[in-house]
Enzyme design. Structure first.
Site, PDB file in Angstrom:
ATOM      1  N   THR A   1      -7.926  46.781 -26.295  1.00  0.00           N
ATOM      2  CA  THR A   1      -6.929  47.732 -26.800  1.00  0.00           C
ATOM      3  C   THR A   1      -5.630  47.616 -26.008  1.00  0.00           C
ATOM      4  OG1 THR A   1      -8.790  49.230 -27.216  1.00  0.00           O
ATOM      5  CG2 THR A   1      -6.590  50.158 -27.439  1.00  0.00           C
TER       6      THR A   1
ATOM      7  N   ARG B   1      -8.978  43.590 -19.495  1.00  0.00           N
ATOM      8  CA  ARG B   1      -9.569  44.460 -18.486  1.00  0.00           C
ATOM      9  C   ARG B   1     -10.946  43.941 -18.102  1.00  0.00           C
ATOM     10  NH1 ARG B   1      -7.937  50.646 -19.866  1.00  0.00           N
ATOM     11  NH2 ARG B   1      -5.860  49.805 -20.181  1.00  0.00           N
TER      12      ARG B   1
ATOM     13  N   SER C   1      -5.452  51.085 -16.041  1.00  0.00           N
ATOM     14  CA  SER C   1      -5.137  52.433 -16.512  1.00  0.00           C
ATOM     15  C   SER C   1      -6.075  53.508 -15.954  1.00  0.00           C
ATOM     16  CB  SER C   1      -5.135  52.435 -18.030  1.00  0.00           C
ATOM     17  OG  SER C   1      -4.644  53.642 -18.505  1.00  0.00           O
ATOM     18  N   HIS C   2      -6.813  54.171 -16.845  1.00  0.00           N
ATOM     19  CA  HIS C   2      -7.661  55.293 -16.427  1.00  0.00           C
ATOM     20  C   HIS C   2      -8.995  54.832 -15.848  1.00  0.00           C
ATOM     21  CE1 HIS C   2      -8.615  53.999 -20.414  1.00  0.00           C
ATOM     22  NE2 HIS C   2      -9.796  54.558 -20.312  1.00  0.00           N
TER      23      HIS C   2
ATOM     24  N   LYS D   1      -1.719  43.220 -18.357  1.00  0.00           N
ATOM     25  CA  LYS D   1      -1.174  43.419 -19.685  1.00  0.00           C
ATOM     26  C   LYS D   1       0.174  42.724 -19.731  1.00  0.00           C
ATOM     27  CE  LYS D   1       0.097  47.679 -20.477  1.00  0.00           C
ATOM     28  NZ  LYS D   1       0.308  49.032 -20.980  1.00  0.00           N
TER      29      LYS D   1
ATOM     30  N   ASP E   1      -2.312  59.497 -15.580  1.00  0.00           N
ATOM     31  CA  ASP E   1      -3.422  58.579 -15.303  1.00  0.00           C
ATOM     32  C   ASP E   1      -3.035  57.489 -14.307  1.00  0.00           C
ATOM     33  OD1 ASP E   1      -1.767  57.111 -16.961  1.00  0.00           O
ATOM     34  OD2 ASP E   1      -3.418  56.069 -17.946  1.00  0.00           O
TER      35      ASP E   1
ATOM     36  N   ASP F   1      -1.911  54.440 -14.428  1.00  0.00           N
ATOM     37  CA  ASP F   1      -0.646  53.709 -14.556  1.00  0.00           C
ATOM     38  C   ASP F   1       0.483  54.566 -15.112  1.00  0.00           C
ATOM     39  OD1 ASP F   1      -2.006  53.801 -17.014  1.00  0.00           O
ATOM     40  OD2 ASP F   1      -0.990  52.016 -17.757  1.00  0.00           O
TER      41      ASP F   1
ATOM     42  N   ASP G   1       0.930  56.346 -17.905  1.00  0.00           N
ATOM     43  CA  ASP G   1       1.343  56.456 -19.310  1.00  0.00           C
ATOM     44  C   ASP G   1       0.665  57.607 -20.048  1.00  0.00           C
ATOM     45  OD1 ASP G   1      -1.102  55.171 -19.378  1.00  0.00           O
ATOM     46  OD2 ASP G   1      -0.411  53.444 -20.557  1.00  0.00           O
ATOM     47  N   ARG G   2      -0.392  58.164 -19.478  1.00  0.00           N
ATOM     48  CA  ARG G   2      -1.055  59.298 -20.147  1.00  0.00           C
ATOM     49  C   ARG G   2      -0.620  60.621 -19.534  1.00  0.00           C
ATOM     50  NH1 ARG G   2      -7.247  57.812 -21.563  1.00  0.00           N
ATOM     51  NH2 ARG G   2      -6.844  55.704 -22.287  1.00  0.00           N
TER      52      ARG G   2
ATOM     53  N   THR H   1      -5.600  52.393 -33.168  1.00  0.00           N
ATOM     54  CA  THR H   1      -5.567  52.804 -31.771  1.00  0.00           C
ATOM     55  C   THR H   1      -4.860  51.768 -30.901  1.00  0.00           C
ATOM     56  OG1 THR H   1      -7.596  54.054 -32.030  1.00  0.00           O
ATOM     57  CG2 THR H   1      -7.062  53.327 -29.801  1.00  0.00           C
TER      58      THR H   1
ATOM     59  N   GLU I   1      -4.611  60.615 -29.455  1.00  0.00           N
ATOM     60  CA  GLU I   1      -5.504  61.684 -29.013  1.00  0.00           C
ATOM     61  C   GLU I   1      -5.978  61.494 -27.570  1.00  0.00           C
ATOM     62  OE1 GLU I   1      -8.773  60.784 -28.244  1.00  0.00           O
ATOM     63  OE2 GLU I   1      -8.219  58.728 -28.806  1.00  0.00           O
ATOM     64  N   SER I   2      -5.858  60.271 -27.057  1.00  0.00           N
ATOM     65  CA  SER I   2      -6.340  59.954 -25.719  1.00  0.00           C
ATOM     66  C   SER I   2      -5.314  60.307 -24.650  1.00  0.00           C
ATOM     67  CB  SER I   2      -6.656  58.464 -25.651  1.00  0.00           C
ATOM     68  OG  SER I   2      -5.511  57.729 -26.060  1.00  0.00           O
TER      69      SER I   2
ATOM     70  N   LYS J   1       3.530  54.601 -24.042  1.00  0.00           N
ATOM     71  CA  LYS J   1       3.381  56.031 -23.883  1.00  0.00           C
ATOM     72  C   LYS J   1       3.843  56.394 -22.476  1.00  0.00           C
ATOM     73  CE  LYS J   1      -1.646  55.523 -23.200  1.00  0.00           C
ATOM     74  NZ  LYS J   1      -1.998  54.128 -23.544  1.00  0.00           N
TER      75      LYS J   1
ATOM     76  N   ARG K   1     -17.054  56.065 -29.332  1.00  0.00           N
ATOM     77  CA  ARG K   1     -16.215  57.266 -29.393  1.00  0.00           C
ATOM     78  C   ARG K   1     -16.416  57.925 -30.754  1.00  0.00           C
ATOM     79  NH1 ARG K   1     -13.493  56.567 -24.809  1.00  0.00           N
ATOM     80  NH2 ARG K   1     -12.244  54.703 -24.372  1.00  0.00           N
TER      81      ARG K   1
END
Ligand code: VG1
Ligand code: CO
Length: 543
Positions: free
Chosen positions: A18, A22, A113-114, A126, A277, A279, A281-282, A344, A364-365, A376, A496
């Site tokens: 996504t 990773r 990320s998270h 990335k 988070d 990095d 972005d959240r 997504t 939504e994440s 984001k 999910r």
């Protein structure tokens, strides 16, 4: 300094998920793993000769080493310049901004990320393109193609570059510019939001807690919230990036940000709480005793964004990922805005943003952002909320209650089943997909299915298509369940299950989400046989 070719062989599975590639950190540290992937990227974009890039990461374990390798390879491949955040630090949105600001040919963002960090946890890489956004599927496919056939990579024999000092130096013929990671990003935020109004809020005694979760947003939040906007010292918690995020999951949701949730539901809670988070972005937004789901946050921002100076002309359109709730659609309908539903992952918003069709996007994440960058942006969402609170004079709880009163409430929850056997998970999805055509008309837990499909998307701008993006089942009365497998995990599969139900009855707007969604949850299990197949009684994480 000599550049030379190192013979290598393809390594299995260097395929982006996504959000980039990773893997477990030890995989990334294994001989040739990082080098193969970096060379595959450079090959896929037509080489590095004369090009300029941005490089930085979230400070997790191996960030510093990976950056030195990327610098040497960029130089060996003939790049002209690389801009690096001091100490290798750049949040994902800050990297996106630097690519755009400096008009570079792209950037390398080092983060998982998270996902947790450390030698026994996860790492990621990335590649972002010249528009500042994550590589599109066409580019990630080309990278995979290169990685699958690679025979050698190019390396420079050189010492490490000192990333602790701001300034320019040369690596062979390539200039390395070490810059302050926060300056340009902070300046951008100042053009978008009413900093006077927000500082006025803090001067009037408004209190906030921001949990940086030992990750990359610490330096950004200290600068913006405490130094620039005058929030009290101590507003930023866990504000020093640590290579293993102090052993935690830097995932801003009520489960992993439990320290902040404790503060916000405890005695003497501040007025406003937020977290970001690994990095940056959240975002998580929480009022005193009032958690805001990311889907509601997107909708509320869509309704109020015009109060912020950068958005005073109104929105051009909005987009949300398919599993995100329909709350923003209701705002868009009321305001006459175009509303797009994408797969997504932020890479699918890029073309819409570039074409000016939308200037607000969300997932939504816990991802929300606008056309100011092509990622984001956690702190952007926090500043947007502060601006809305300052402009309306309302608390988070009142803003939410008013929003639901006006637009109805899309009760929403996501249930994650982690580290499920990959075979079990793919069989579950395949079986669901096989029976989609038969579902309409049947009832599960008292809910009648009206439509069922597997989400596919054709980009309205570049007409690229993508399929297999999750299974959607719609029920009578506006309820929905979506099933999808995560593309960011590194072990087994994560299933999910996204659950949603619209409520417009004014007397039923303040229920617990799990109660409001009880029938949808039961229907989801009945349709997919989650318990029976996975042997799990309950999800590992509910957000
Ligand atoms: C998850 C989220 C998705 C998000 C992606 C990257 O993907 O669901 O909405 O875009 O992470 O976010 P998946 O495939 O695991 O569901 V981040 O903050 O990891 O860059
Ligand atoms: Co992230």
């Amino acid at each position: 300094m000599d550049a030379f070719d190192v013979p290598t062989q393809p390594i299995d599975g260097q395929k982006a998920g996504t959000s980039g590639l990773r893997r477990q950190t030890r995989d990334f540290m294994a001989p040739h793993f990082l080098e193969n992937y970096v060379q595959a990227i450079l090959n896929a974009i037509g080489g590095a000769h004369g090009k300029r890039f941005v490089v930085g990461g979230d400070g997790r374990y191996f960030n510093d080493r990976a950056i030195q390798v990327i610098l040497r390879m960029a130089a060996a491949n003939g790049a002209a310049e690389v801009i690096v955040g001091q100490n290798g630090i750049l949040s994902t949105p800050a990297a996106s901004h630097l690519i755009r600001l400096n008009k570079t040919d792209g950037g390398f963002v080092l983060s998982a990320s998270h996902n947790p960090g450390g030698i026994d946890a996860d790492f990621g890489l990335k590649f972002n393109m010249a528009n500042g956004g994550p590589a599109t599927e066409q580019v990630t496919d080309a990278i995979y193609q290169q990685a699958s056939t690679i025979a050698n990579y190019r390396m420079l024999e050189a010492q490490d570059i000192d990333l602790t000092q701001i300034g320019d130096s040369m690596l062979g013929d390539m200039r390395v510019r070490v810059i302050d990671p926060v300056d340009d990003y902070a300046a951008l935020m100042e053009t978008l939001f009413d900093f006077d109004a927000i500082s006025g809020l803090f001067r009037s005694g408004f209190r906030m807690a921001f949990d940086a979760m030992h990750a990359v947003t610490g330096p950004y939040a200290h600068r913006l919230l405490e130094e620039r906007l005058g929030a009290a010292q101590g507003t930023v918690l866990n504000g020093t990036p640590s290579p293993d995020f102090a052993g935690g999951h830097p995932d801003p949701n009520p489960i992993w940000a439990h320290e902040l949730m404790g503060i916000m539901t405890g005695p003497d809670a501040p007025d406003f709480g937020a977290a970001s988070d690994g990095d940056g972005d959240r975002n998580m937004i929480v009022g005193r005793g009032a958690y805001v789901t990311p889907s509601d946050s997107l909708a509320l921002i869509a309704a109020h964004a015009h109060v912020a100076p950068g958005y005073k002309a109104g929105l051009s359109g909005v987009a949300r990922s398919m599993p995100t709730s329909g709350a923003v659609d209701r705002v868009a309908a009321a305001k006459g805005l175009d509303c797009f539903e994408t797969p997504t992952g932020w890479k699918f918003f890029g073309a819409l943003l570039d074409a000016g069709k939308v200037n607000l996007c969300g997932e939504e994440s816990a991802g929300t952002g606008s056309d100011h960058v092509r990622e984001k942006d956690g702190l952007w969402a926090v500043l947007m909320w502060l601006n809305i609170i300052a402009a309306t004079g309302k608390s988070v709880g009142d803003l939410l209650a008013d929003h639901w009163q006006t637009y109805g409430r899309n009760y929403y929850s996501r249930h994650d089943y982690e580290a499920v056997d990959s075979q079990v998970a793919s069989t579950l999805m395949a079986d669901l997909s096989a029976k989609l055509a038969d579902l309409p008309g049947s009832a599960f837990a008292g809910l009648k299915v009206t439509e069922a499909d597997e989400f596919a998307y054709t980009d309205p701008v570049d007409h690229s298509t993508t399929t297999g993006q999750g299974i959607r089942i719609m029920f009578d009365g506006g309820a929905r369940v979506v099933f999808r497998l995560s593309g960011t995990g590194t072990q087994g599969a994560t299933l999910r299950v996204y659950l949603e139900r619209l409520e417009t009855d004014a007397s039923r707007l303040h229920m617990q989400a799990d109660d409001a969604l009880a029938a949808v949850i039961a229907a989801a299990d009945e349709i997919a046989g989650i318990r029976a197949r996975t042997g799990r009684d309950a999800p590992d994480v509910r957000t």
